[in-house]
Design an enzyme around this catalytic site. Structure first.
Site, PDB file in Angstrom:
ATOM      1  CE  LYS A   1      -7.044  -0.219   6.388  1.00  0.00           C
ATOM      2  NZ  LYS A   1      -8.199   0.248   5.228  1.00  0.00           N
TER       3      LYS A   1
ATOM      4  CG  HIS B   1      -1.889   0.845   1.389  1.00  0.00           C
ATOM      5  ND1 HIS B   1      -1.490   2.148   1.783  1.00  0.00           N
ATOM      6  CD2 HIS B   1      -3.098   0.821   1.414  1.00  0.00           C
ATOM      7  CE1 HIS B   1      -2.696   2.939   1.918  1.00  0.00           C
ATOM      8  NE2 HIS B   1      -3.751   2.265   1.457  1.00  0.00           N
TER       9      HIS B   1
ATOM     10  CD  GLN C   1      -6.848  -4.583   4.173  1.00  0.00           C
ATOM     11  OE1 GLN C   1      -7.863  -5.097   4.692  1.00  0.00           O
ATOM     12  NE2 GLN C   1      -7.070  -3.054   3.660  1.00  0.00           N
TER      13      GLN C   1
HETATM   14  N1  PMP Z   1      -1.712  -0.727   4.401  1.00  0.00           N
HETATM   15  C1  PMP Z   1      -2.708  -1.481   4.054  1.00  0.00           C
HETATM   16  C2  PMP Z   1      -2.444  -2.822   3.413  1.00  0.00           C
HETATM   17  C3  PMP Z   1      -3.959  -0.811   3.662  1.00  0.00           C
HETATM   18  O1  PMP Z   1      -4.872  -1.758   3.097  1.00  0.00           O
HETATM   19  C4  PMP Z   1      -4.337   0.272   4.262  1.00  0.00           C
HETATM   20  C5  PMP Z   1      -5.505   0.974   4.098  1.00  0.00           C
HETATM   21  N2  PMP Z   1      -6.367   0.846   3.026  1.00  0.00           N
HETATM   22  C6  PMP Z   1      -3.216   1.020   4.966  1.00  0.00           C
HETATM   23  C7  PMP Z   1      -2.199   0.493   5.119  1.00  0.00           C
HETATM   24  C8  PMP Z   1      -3.398   2.277   5.535  1.00  0.00           C
HETATM   25  O2  PMP Z   1      -4.415   2.309   6.406  1.00  0.00           O
HETATM   26  P1  PMP Z   1      -4.923   3.844   7.008  1.00  0.00           P
HETATM   27  O3  PMP Z   1      -5.639   4.402   5.898  1.00  0.00           O
HETATM   28  O4  PMP Z   1      -5.658   3.289   8.104  1.00  0.00           O
HETATM   29  O5  PMP Z   1      -3.635   4.401   7.518  1.00  0.00           O
END
Ligand code: PMP
Length: 414
Positions: free
Chosen positions: A229, A123, A206
């Site tokens: 999440k 990500h 995740q």
């Molecule tokens: N890493 C992964 C694998 C994610 O799926 C996400 C959120 N989609 C994030 C990091 C970032 O999370 P956040 O937006 O809650 O900081």
């Protein structure tokens, strides 16, 4: 978990049990989960009856808030198998946890000639911070790629890329786009065997909501995740770090409640975790996170994992043979609960908008993984992500309406 049990569970979630003019099938839990009533009650209870600024002052409410906050730290430590609550730092979210590491660890311990290893699955929040560290320090950012067919990390890349130069290994435990579950424990072992002086970081955003996590078993140095999440409110996240590693790092934010002594020209700082928690903290969020963890534990993480695995496979089996659908989800059936795809000849945003007109909430775009999309040769995709509160009937509706999208676009069923 049976479908009857899932229907009972759904009653705990005001959003899912609400009678809308249009029934919403929520298939975007990888973006954020819906919240059970117990979490909402925990949050309002805190603000109604326990609200004070923790760690400050001697009055009753200040003490109550401190207890809520510090008990929360213990609950989170137990939840992920940390040795001590001192290893749990509260942040806003995964992004803040990983950026904190980039600043306190990356900018202080990485130097020119070192290598930072990540994967193409990452990500953006576990990718751009390392680009920044590489740019600032002169270190090299290196990628482990995936096999384009199986969507698993390429073993040969691991063998080639991990070396004595690897200073940081920062890896997702579960791809938000493909559902790949890298063998984090083995990869960390491999990396440590090659580089003695390495820091290992896991992005668990995740993973934590779907699978049991034990940071001591993984033997990672740092682990990051977000509460939202995981059924908890937005604005509360976690950075786990081994205590000795944390205490070897400087603070990132400076201010209230992270200091020992402050003089006019210099200051000394507390140890972890408070060294990294400057300013007033999100105590209500911690209380909500505790309620979320207890809720998940009451159902059972293993039961949730097994049910979500079956439900995702049920969906996978129905879409995999659709000849107008390109499926990107990892083949291995031990995977995250995401079905990521494109419908031939239709832009993913159109697919998501038409699905929305049927009340089906899916995500479209690059899911904050642009380099991964580019590597797969696509600009964007659609993603349906499942949680334990989704039913087989909802999956059936999703599949039925995929066929309708083609008709709406005038392409007909194949
Ligand atoms: N890493 C992964 C694998 C994610 O799926 C996400 C959120 N989609 C994030 C990091 C970032 O999370 P956040 O937006 O809650 O900081």
């Amino acid at each position: 978990l049976t479908q009857e049990e899932i229907l009972e569970i759904r009653k705990d979630f005001p959003y899912l049990s609400q009678e809308w003019d249009k029934k919403i099938v929520y298939l975007d839990s990888a973006a954020t989960t819906q919240k059970p009533q117990g979490v909402l009650d925990a949050l309002t209870d805190y603000y109604k009856f326990q609200n004070g600024n923790p760690h400050r002052g001697a009055h009753y409410l200040g003490q109550v808030a401190t207890e809520v906050f510090e008990e929360g730290r213990q609950v989170v430590a137990d939840f992920i198998g940390a040795k001590s609550p001192n290893e749990i730092i509260f942040t806003n979210n995964t992004t803040q946890s990983l950026n904190t590491l980039a600043y306190i660890l990356g900018l202080n311990k990485v130097k020119e000639g070192d290598e930072i290893v990540i994967s193409i699955l990452e990500h953006h929040s576990n990718l751009i911070p390392w680009q920044y560290v590489a740019e600032k320090t002169g270190a090299k950012l290196r990628y482990i790629y995936i096999d384009k067919d199986s969507k698993e990390l390429r073993e040969e890349d691991l063998d080639q890329i991990l070396s004595e130069k690897t200073k940081i290994l920062a890896l997702t435990a579960s791809s938000n786009t493909l559902g790949t579950l890298p063998k984090v424990k083995e990869i960390i072992q491999k990396a440590k065997a090659k580089s003695k002086d390495i820091y290992t970081i896991v992005d668990g955003a995740q993973a934590v909501p779907h699978h049991k996590v034990d940071v001591q078993d993984l033997d990672c140095d740092f682990y990051a995740f977000s509460g939202h999440k995981l059924l908890a409110p937005m604005g509360i996240g976690v950075l786990y770090g081994k205590e000795e590693k944390l205490n070897d790092l400087p603070p990132f934010f400076y201010g209230g409640e992270m200091i020992e002594y402050v003089y006019e020209d210099h200051s000394t700082f507390l140890k972890a975790p408070m060294r990294f928690e400057a300013g007033t903290q999100n105590v209500g969020g911690v209380k909500g996170l505790v309620a979320a963890i207890r809720y998940l534990q009451a159902i059972g993480l293993d039961e949730i994992d097994a049910y979500e695995g079956q439900l995702t496979q049920y969906c996978y089996d129905q879409v995999k043979d659709m000849d107008f659908l390109d499926l990107y989800t990892v083949k291995n059936n031990h995977r995250g609960s995401v079905i990521t795809f494109n419908l031939e000849g239709i832009h993913p945003h159109d697919v998501a908008s038409i699905m929305d007109s049927y009340g089906i909430a899916i995500r479209s775009g690059h899911h904050c993984t642009q380099p991964l999309h580019r590597y797969l040769g696509i600009n964007a995709s659609c993603r349906a992500s499942l949680a334990f509160y989704n039913t087989r009937e909802e999956v059936d509706q999703f599949v039925t309406h995929l066929n309708d999208v083609r008709r709406m676009m005038g392409l007909g069923s194949k």
